[in-house]
Design an enzyme around this catalytic site. Structure first.
Site, mmCIF file in Angstrom:
data_model
loop_
_atom_site.group_PDB
_atom_site.id
_atom_site.type_symbol
_atom_site.label_atom_id
_atom_site.label_comp_id
_atom_site.label_asym_id
_atom_site.label_seq_id
_atom_site.Cartn_x
_atom_site.Cartn_y
_atom_site.Cartn_z
ATOM 1 N N ILE A 37 0.831 -1.209 0.000
ATOM 2 C CA ILE A 37 0.000 0.000 0.000
ATOM 3 C C ILE A 37 0.861 1.254 0.000
ATOM 4 O O ILE A 37 0.565 2.222 -0.713
ATOM 5 C CB ILE A 37 -0.957 -0.016 1.212
ATOM 6 C CG1 ILE A 37 -2.030 -1.091 1.019
ATOM 7 C CG2 ILE A 37 -1.600 1.354 1.417
ATOM 8 C CD1 ILE A 37 -2.910 -1.319 2.241
ATOM 9 N N ARG A 58 12.359 -0.103 6.526
ATOM 10 C CA ARG A 58 13.583 -0.725 7.039
ATOM 11 C C ARG A 58 14.472 -1.282 5.927
ATOM 12 O O ARG A 58 15.691 -1.279 6.039
ATOM 13 C CB ARG A 58 13.227 -1.847 8.008
ATOM 14 C CG ARG A 58 12.597 -1.353 9.298
ATOM 15 C CD ARG A 58 12.595 -2.442 10.344
ATOM 16 N NE ARG A 58 11.939 -2.029 11.573
ATOM 17 C CZ ARG A 58 12.053 -2.670 12.729
ATOM 18 N NH1 ARG A 58 12.801 -3.747 12.817
ATOM 19 N NH2 ARG A 58 11.431 -2.243 13.800
ATOM 20 N N ASN A 105 1.689 4.687 7.303
ATOM 21 C CA ASN A 105 1.320 3.403 6.725
ATOM 22 C C ASN A 105 2.039 2.214 7.357
ATOM 23 O O ASN A 105 1.524 1.096 7.315
ATOM 24 C CB ASN A 105 1.599 3.429 5.216
ATOM 25 C CG ASN A 105 1.455 2.078 4.572
ATOM 26 O OD1 ASN A 105 0.357 1.539 4.468
ATOM 27 N ND2 ASN A 105 2.570 1.499 4.138
ATOM 28 N N TYR A 118 -3.620 -6.525 17.136
ATOM 29 C CA TYR A 118 -3.747 -5.745 15.902
ATOM 30 C C TYR A 118 -5.052 -4.960 15.895
ATOM 31 O O TYR A 118 -5.077 -3.769 15.556
ATOM 32 C CB TYR A 118 -3.687 -6.700 14.708
ATOM 33 C CG TYR A 118 -3.738 -6.041 13.346
ATOM 34 C CD1 TYR A 118 -2.726 -5.180 12.927
ATOM 35 C CD2 TYR A 118 -4.781 -6.312 12.470
ATOM 36 C CE1 TYR A 118 -2.763 -4.590 11.674
ATOM 37 C CE2 TYR A 118 -4.824 -5.731 11.207
ATOM 38 C CZ TYR A 118 -3.819 -4.869 10.816
ATOM 39 O OH TYR A 118 -3.863 -4.291 9.573
ATOM 40 N N LYS A 135 -5.465 -0.814 15.827
ATOM 41 C CA LYS A 135 -6.136 -0.107 14.734
ATOM 42 C C LYS A 135 -7.374 0.651 15.212
ATOM 43 O O LYS A 135 -7.702 1.717 14.672
ATOM 44 C CB LYS A 135 -6.487 -1.090 13.613
ATOM 45 C CG LYS A 135 -5.262 -1.660 12.902
ATOM 46 C CD LYS A 135 -4.389 -0.563 12.288
ATOM 47 C CE LYS A 135 -3.268 -1.122 11.437
ATOM 48 N NZ LYS A 135 -2.435 -0.061 10.826
ATOM 49 N N THR A 140 -1.348 -7.749 -0.370
ATOM 50 C CA THR A 140 -0.058 -7.263 0.112
ATOM 51 C C THR A 140 0.730 -8.408 0.739
ATOM 52 O O THR A 140 0.196 -9.492 0.987
ATOM 53 C CB THR A 140 -0.236 -6.162 1.174
ATOM 54 O OG1 THR A 140 -0.931 -6.727 2.302
ATOM 55 C CG2 THR A 140 -1.029 -4.984 0.627
#
Length: 273
Positions: free
Chosen positions: A32, A52, A105, A170, A174, A205
């Site tokens: 993304i 990274r 992101n 997670y 979010k 992804t």
């Protein structure tokens, strides 16, 4: 590197509505983040990519320069490290000028049953998904307030709007990103700054591919069966593409989107209404 070519999208991009603006994208080397960088570069923005993987960053940077003649700066940075973030943002401003657009992101989405989750697992998820968003936003907010302009887009998820089993860390991170988005939007609404979240559903992804691999390893099921099951969770019968998320994010970055703020915009093919 994303294969999207926003040059093919017509006169909207030919007008380059973001000409000369500086857009910084975390997690910008693939998926993304890379797709967003493609669209913003096509719209005329100068681009900073942070991630990274230096090799992946260079590949995406080369792509942006070759395809869109974009001015690009990139740096390897740990988005959980306050000093790494501060250093990379300072370098990006030296290269591309003040930051007008921030795309938060970078993130991780590992799964584990809650009763098997330890504090290290929990904290690592929140450190990147939530605290990283906080630290990056802190780097730009004062400058945006002083200049009276800014666009901040936080990439959340449909899990930020509902619960899902086995990804409680997670999901919590979010949900928190959406809460941060809505609160900060109200604080800066009279300063020419908008703050919004994009909530993608399952997207094509590396993150989703890794999730599929984890399910296969844990269950012994066929990967194509698992992928099909995920695709069928969407009413449109497929996963979202990174390009679809990118174009939604780009719309929020436009100067003309000044009245859209504090929103959590779902890009999920009707999966969450």
């Amino acid at each position: 590197m994303s294969d999207s070519n926003p040059k093919n999208l017509g006169s909207f991009f030919e007008s380059k509505p973001l000409q000369g603006q500086h857009a910084l994208i975390t997690g910008g080397s693939r998926g993304i983040g890379a797709a967003i960088s493609n669209v913003l570069a096509a719209m005329g923005a100068n681009i900073t990519l942070l991630a990274r993987d230096v090799g992946a960053l260079k590949m995406q940077s080369d792509h942006l320069q070759a395809e869109f003649d974009a001015q690009v700066f990139y740096a390897s940075a740990d988005m959980t490290s306050e000093s790494d973030i501060a250093d990379s943002f300072v370098q990006s401003v030296k290269a591309n000028g003040p930051i007008d657009i921030l795309i938060n992101n970078a993130g991780i989405g590992k799964s584990a049953p809650f009763h098997k989750m330890d504090l290290e697992f929990w904290q690592a998820t929140l450190d990147l998904n939530l605290t990283g968003t906080f630290l990056c936003t802190k780097q730009v907010i004062d400058g945006m307030r002083e200049r009276g302009y800014g666009r901040i887009v936080n990439i959340s998820s449909t899990v930020g709007l509902r619960g899902y089993a086995y990804i409680s860390a997670y999901t919590a991170s979010k949900h928190a990103v959406i809460g941060l988005t809505r609160s900060l939007a109200l604080e800066v609404v009279k300063k020419g700054i908008t703050v919004n979240a994009i909530c993608p559903g399952y997207t094509e992804t590396d993150l989703v591919s890794e999730a599929i691999d984890n399910i296969v390893d844990a269950s012994g099921r066929d990967s194509s069966e698992v992928k099909s099951e995920i695709e069928n969770m969407s009413p449109m019968g497929r996963m979202v593409t990174p390009e679809e998320v990118a174009e939604s994010a780009a719309w929020l970055c436009l100067p003309s989107s000044a009245s859209i703020t504090g929103q959590a915009i779902v890009v999920a093919g009707g999966a969450v209404m």
